[in-house]
Design an enzyme around this catalytic site. Structure first.
Site: not given
Ligand code: AQP
Length: 344
Positions: A122, A206, A209
């Site tokens: 990140k 992955k 968002k």
């Molecule tokens: N691709 C994924 N597959 C399965 N699980 C996922 N999670 C995120 N992406 C995937 C799970 O969703 C939960 C919440 O995520 P979060 O918003 O707290 O954080 P994150 O992992 O940073 O989510 P994003 O969407 O990937 O955001 P960015 O783009 O900011 O990195 C967690 O349980 C996560 O494991």
């Protein structure tokens, strides 16, 4: 400090998890997290929060943050979380999260945090411009979990390393303060076919968002036409689908689409391959699109209905925050005493 073997935690089982209000929720969040929350609420005491303290580790528009919290809450409710069963609350409404995180910042070691791959991903090439909060993000996560002495943490596979850190912090706190068995060593629930959903444009990245391409993900608020269009455009290869999982190795995009189908349909990838073996993506993609629309469409519709009445969502959050503050207070009081603070 003593050299005795650690005493196991003997308190009740409890579930805790959360999602950041940092953008539109996608299929990965839904399958990796929300679906698991909904199932677990029937099995044990469940705390699900909206991680707004975590979200501000990167810039969030102040005028939009509270609405983003409501949107995540709407997604929780639309996925089937029941506020009578699960405690649903905004993280920032329980100041004990931040207070315990500070104490844990003094327990965790720099070397432990230096190993966290998510920070490296990140912060990218500009580590020195990242917020300090982004670096200590997993320490706050440990505080979220241990404040409620949660034993099970349903998360996507990407969170596994952070959960290991939580266990290290719990063990070191218990040991350093002569409080063996005080904090549980929580288990990450990362199993299941939806735990690692990959981008529709790149099977090695992955679904996320923050991916600049909206075509890389299915958002919970996407309309059916858009869902079908994104699946039609999803990257694939020209080979037909094979009979076994082994033969999918080296074909990450194909493996991902099969995994998504399996997770949405509550079947194993092997069962899905048994049905589609020998067929090409021209035949498979429309079936996947129908399934995705059937599963995600009603969740999106329900989210829109709930978001039309923000006052109702706020009531759920206010009630949840009160319950969470009550549950958190005894842990924080005890930790203050263990650390030796004045007046504790
Ligand atoms: N691709 C994924 N597959 C399965 N699980 C996922 N999670 C995120 N992406 C995937 C799970 O969703 C939960 C919440 O995520 P979060 O918003 O707290 O954080 P994150 O992992 O940073 O989510 P994003 O969407 O990937 O955001 P960015 O783009 O900011 O990195 C967690 O349980 C996560 O494991």
């Amino acid at each position: 400090m003593t050299d005795q073997a650690p005493v196991a935690y003997s308190g009740p089982e409890r579930v805790l998890s959360g999602v950041q209000p940092s953008g539109a929720l996608h299929l990965g969040n839904y399958l990796g997290a929300l679906v698991k929350f909904t199932k677990l609420q029937h099995e044990m005491d469940t705390f699900i929060f909206v991680a707004d303290l975590h979200a501000i580790t990167v810039w969030q528009e102040p005028a939009r943050l509270a609405d983003q919290v409501r949107e995540i809450t709407a997604a929780y409710l639309a996925s089937g979380l029941d506020p009578e069963k699960a405690t649903i609350f905004p993280q920032s409404a329980v100041p004990a999260h931040a207070e315990l995180a500070w104490i844990f910042n003094c327990v965790a070691r720099l070397g432990w945090l230096d190993r966290m791959t998510q920070f490296k991903e990140k912060s990218g090439k500009h580590k020195e411009r990242s917020s300090v909060g982004l670096y200590t993000y997993p320490v706050l996560q440990a505080a979220d979990i241990l404040l409620y002495k949660a034993t099970r943490v349903p998360v996507g596979d990407d969170q596994r390393q952070h959960l290991e850190l939580t266990r290290d912090i719990a063990a070191k706190f218990n040991h350093d303060f002569g409080a063996e068995g005080y904090f549980p060593l929580p288990e990450a629930l990362t199993q299941g076919p939806g735990s690692r959903i990959m981008s529709l444009r790149d099977g090695s990245a992955k679904m996320s968002k923050s991916d600049p391409s909206d075509n890389s993900r299915l958002n919970l608020l996407d309309e059916p036409d858009l869902i079908a269009q994104k699946i039609r455009k999803a990257k694939t290869d020209p080979e037909p689908l094979p009979e076994t999982l082994d033969e999918l190795k080296g074909r990450p995009e194909a493996e991902n689409l099969i995994g998504i189908y399996a997770a949405l349909d509550g079947r194993s990838a092997e069962q899905v391959l048994a049905e589609f073996a020998g067929q090409g993506f021209g035949a498979f993609k429309p079936k996947l699109a129908d399934l995705a629309v059937a599963r995600l469409g009603p969740v999106g519709d329900q989210m829109r209905r709930l978001m039309a009445d923000p006052a109702e969502i706020d009531k759920v959050l206010a009630r949840g925050a009160e319950r969470a503050r009550e549950a958190a207070a005894p842990t924080l009081a005890e930790v203050r005493r263990q650390v030796g603070f004045w007046g504790a």
